[in-house]
Motif scaffolding. Structure first.
Motif: not given
Length: 105
Positions: A57-86
Motif C-alpha cells: 500500500x505504501x509503495x502504491x500510495x507514494x507512487x500516486x502522490x508522486x504522480x500528483x506532484x508531477x501533475x500526471x493524474x492519468x498515471x496516478x489513475x493507472x496506479x490506482x487501477x493496477x493495485x488490486x491486480x497486484x
C-alpha cells in the motif's frame, strides 16, 4: 533529503545488505517529497520488481502522490487501477491522493 536516502540505499547494497520494501518505500517517499517524482516512479516501476519485492500500500500510495506532484493524474489513475491486480488493497490514502491528483490536474 532524497540524496541522503539514495546514498544510504546504495551503501547498503554495496555492503551486501539485501534491500527490502521498507528501504525502497522510504527512498520513494524522500524522492516524492524532494520533488523528484519521476525518480520515485522509476523506483516503483523498475527497482522494486527487479529485486523481487512485492509492492504494498505504501509503495502504491507514494507512487500516486508522486504522480500528483508531477501533475500526471492519468498515471496516478493507472496506479490506482493496477493495485488490486497486484494484490494491494486501496485505502483512504490511495483515494485521497487520487482525488488530490485530479484536483491539481
Amino acid at each position: 533529503q532524497w540524496k541522503l536516502a539514495l546514498g544510504l540505499l546504495e551503501t547498503a547494497i554495496r555492503r551486501q545488505v539485501r534491500p527490502n520494501g521498507v528501504m525502497f518505500n522510504s527512498l520513494m517517499n524522500a524522492l516524492e517529497k524532494g520533488k523528484q517524482w519521476q525518480l520515485a516512479l522509476v523506483v516503483a516501476r523498475e527497482q522494486i520488481p527487479s529485486r523481487q519485492i512485492a509492492p504494498d500500500e505504501i509503495t502504491c500510495n507514494v507512487a500516486i502522490s508522486a504522480c500528483e506532484r508531477g501533475r500526471h493524474w492519468p498515471l496516478a489513475l493507472a496506479v490506482l487501477k493496477a493495485m488490486p491486480a497486484a494484490g494491494v488493497r486501496r485505502n483512504s490514502r490511495s483515494w485521497n491522493a487520487m482525488a488530490s491528483a485530479l484536483e491539481k490536474g
